[in-house]
Scaffold this motif. Structure first.
Motif, short mmCIF file in Angstrom:
data_model
loop_
_atom_site.label_atom_id
_atom_site.label_comp_id
_atom_site.label_asym_id
_atom_site.label_seq_id
_atom_site.Cartn_x
_atom_site.Cartn_y
_atom_site.Cartn_z
N GLU A 162 16.29 -7.33 -17.19
CA GLU A 162 15.33 -7.15 -16.23
C GLU A 162 15.57 -7.94 -15.01
O GLU A 162 15.44 -9.09 -15.08
N THR A 163 15.62 -7.14 -13.72
CA THR A 163 15.37 -7.95 -12.40
C THR A 163 14.00 -7.48 -11.68
O THR A 163 13.72 -6.54 -12.25
N ILE A 164 13.57 -8.47 -10.81
CA ILE A 164 12.36 -7.81 -10.00
C ILE A 164 12.79 -7.90 -8.67
O ILE A 164 13.34 -8.59 -8.01
N ALA A 222 10.30 -13.90 -2.42
CA ALA A 222 12.04 -13.68 -2.48
C ALA A 222 11.85 -11.96 -2.57
O ALA A 222 11.35 -11.46 -3.63
N PRO A 223 12.83 -11.10 -1.82
CA PRO A 223 12.84 -10.01 -2.03
C PRO A 223 13.28 -9.59 -3.47
O PRO A 223 12.99 -8.51 -4.07
N HIS A 224 14.22 -10.40 -3.88
CA HIS A 224 14.82 -10.16 -5.34
C HIS A 224 14.52 -11.37 -6.28
O HIS A 224 14.87 -12.47 -5.67
N SER A 225 14.58 -11.22 -7.52
CA SER A 225 14.22 -12.26 -8.39
C SER A 225 15.82 -13.09 -8.52
O SER A 225 15.66 -14.39 -8.86
N LEU A 226 16.73 -12.56 -7.91
CA LEU A 226 17.93 -13.22 -8.17
C LEU A 226 18.04 -14.46 -6.96
O LEU A 226 18.97 -15.18 -7.08
N CYS A 227 17.24 -14.44 -6.02
CA CYS A 227 17.19 -15.41 -5.00
C CYS A 227 15.82 -16.30 -4.98
O CYS A 227 15.42 -16.63 -3.90
N ASP A 228 14.93 -16.06 -6.10
CA ASP A 228 13.85 -16.94 -6.18
C ASP A 228 13.73 -18.23 -6.03
O ASP A 228 12.83 -18.72 -5.27
#
Lengths: 262, 261
Positions: free
Chosen positions: A170-172, B24-30
């Motif tokens: 999952e990603t957010i 962060a808009p996306h967890s990939l750039c948290d």
């Protein structure tokens, strides 16, 4: 060609295991034309419209060519409801108002372009992409415009394929907007994949506590509208294995609504 | 870093606000998140005038109404900067593109025009790289509305790293490349025009173009009693293609519209 195939496979594994993911991967065919998956709403006097341009006039205007347009309209259950085909001459455009095509209820649609002429696209490794400006309105109101939400699908031998990344994990996604300026808002999701997706929405208050939580499933090419009536909600997070799970946001105010992509 | 702006309006019936979001808009750039500072500024034609607004903590969200900034700036084009440095200056503005972090997707703000009855907004930002670039404009809009009682407005938001306020021309054409009108915009300004005169032709699509300067083109429509409104920007021409040499096609489109018939 072989290089591209290897890159596509490499991108798939990067995305699936979240190792420097790319969010999107290139289409499998060279002359693909891409489209966003646009929402439409024709319930209870509401209406939707989009103006479709000859896309090749926008891309390669020095090589005037005709554009064969195919619109695929899916109902909210993901069933293909209607197909509209037409040809646009150079610099021509056509306004499609959904109510005039006897379309009711709500769902989502793709717009794919193609041309018989050879343009510079393949040589430059690029693909045309319909990003459109869709207008929504309640009966007799003005059109409330929003552009497409994300480039996501293409047509290959009459079959619709996706470039959207799907991961094992999952990603957010966090919409960068507050929700406490309205008593009633909706999130509109559609599923561009040829498989079911699950989404989990967690809503937070000012002190970062969860005040509401919703779990939903959306079938392939289906559309779901999720309504929230909670003035406490300040912001929210969307959990999904669809890596770029960005909804349209609909906020209702005293006399009108606002709609925009997250 | 990213820049935002308030939408000015000629009407007292409408107000302007922005959401500043440090999520962060996306967890990939948290992991890229940190506490940041909010400054707002405008140009007096010779110098930038900077004002500190406050700090926004990691994972915090702040709404700023333009009215909160005081009467002195009510009629000015106000830009907002989210930065790691507390006090920004001319030097910071000129070099901010070097400091820009790569967020994917970008850090956006909800830029809104509203009143007690309704609101219209879009998710936007001015990327720092725009301040340094020599921009031009080709915006093809099908969003100008013809219904009775609807007023249409055109915004062009220009921001550059030099505080100079300079006039430039924006031409309005129809799809046959016939000139319909001309607007005089200024740099470092949230330019705003009532386009009632333009909208008297039968065209459904208008092209706004300038080879001198560019910016963010926005189309705003509102009804007579300000209860019903819409705002949206047009895409830059590069958005019509994905992958490969996208700027090649942007150049093609701009060349076509900048050439005279």
């Amino acid at each position: 060609m072989q290089k591209r195939t290897i890159k596509r496979k490499f991108d798939f594994f990067r995305n699936y295991f979240l190792i420097k993911p790319t969010l999107f991967s290139e289409p499998k065919i060279n002359n693909a034309s891409l489209s966003d998956f646009f929402f439409f709403d024709c319930r209870d006097g509401r209406d939707t419209k989009i103006t479709i341009f000859n896309i090749y006039s926008q891309i390669n205007p020095d090589k005037p060519t005709e554009d064969e347009v195919k619109i695929f309209i899916f109902d909210y259950n993901g069933k293909l409801n209607k197909k509209i085909d037409f040809t646009l001459k150079f610099n021509e455009y056509r306004e499609i108002i959904f109510s005039k095509y006897n379309i009711s209820n709500f769902g989502s649609f793709f717009i794919f372009h193609s041309t018989k002429n050879i343009l510079d696209l393949e040589r430059k490794g690029s693909y045309p992409s319909e990003r459109g400006y869709v207008g929504y309105r309640n009966k007799d109101s003005l059109w409330n415009f929003v552009h497409g939400n994300r480039t996501c699908n293409y047509l290959s031998n009459s079959k619709i394929k996706t470039i959207m990344a799907y991961s094992l994990f999952e990603t957010i996604y966090t919409p960068q907007v507050n929700f406490d300026d309205t008593n009633f808002f909706k999130l509109i999701f559609n599923n561009p994949l040829n498989r079911k997706i699950k989404i989990n929405i967690k809503c937070f208050n000012l002190t970062n506590e969860i005040v509401s939580s919703v779990k939903e499933e959306i079938i392939s090419y289906g559309t779901k509208i999720i309504a929230f009536k909670n003035k406490e909600i300040k912001y929210l997070k969307i959990y999904s294995r669809l890596m770029f799970c960005r909804p349209l946001i609909y906020k209702e105010y005293k006399k009108d609504f606002d709609i925009f992509h997250a | 870093m990213f820049y935002y702006f308030f939408l000015n309006s000629q009407s007292d019936h409408l107000k302007s606000s922005i959401n500043i979001v440090n999520h962060a808009p996306h967890s990939l750039c948290d992991s890229d998140l940190s506490n940041l500072h909010i400054n707002y500024f405008y140009s007096n034609g010779e110098k930038w005038k900077f004002n500190y607004f406050g700090e926004i903590k990691k994972n915090e969200l702040i709404n700023i109404n333009k009215d909160d900034l005081g009467i002195k700036v009510k009629h000015k084009s106000i830009f907002v900067c989210l930065s790691e440095k507390k006090n920004i200056d001319d030097d910071y503005l000129q070099n901010s593109y070097k400091l820009e972090k790569i967020f994917h997707p970008p850090m956006r703000s909800n830029i809104k025009i509203f009143n007690n009855y309704s609101a219209a907004s879009y998710q936007g930002e001015i990327p720092a790289i725009f301040l340094k670039k020599k921009l031009s404009l080709v915006s093809c809009s099908p969003m100008i509305q013809k219904m009775k009682g609807i007023k249409n407005f055109f915004y062009l938001v220009n921001l550059s790293n030099s505080p100079e306020i300079k006039e430039f021309k924006v031409e309005v054409l129809n799809i046959e490349k016939q000139k319909i009108s001309e607007l005089i915009c200024t740099t470092n300004t949230v330019n705003f025009f009532d386009i009632e005169k333009i909208n008297k032709t039968n065209d459904l699509v208008y092209i706004f173009k300038s080879s001198e300067y560019g910016g963010i083109p926005l189309y705003f429509s509102v009804n007579d009693d300000y209860t019903n409104m819409s705002i949206e920007h047009t895409h830059p021409p590069v958005e019509h293609v994905v992958f490969g040499d996208r700027s090649y096609f942007q150049r093609k489109k701009k060349t076509y519209w900048f050439e005279n018939i």
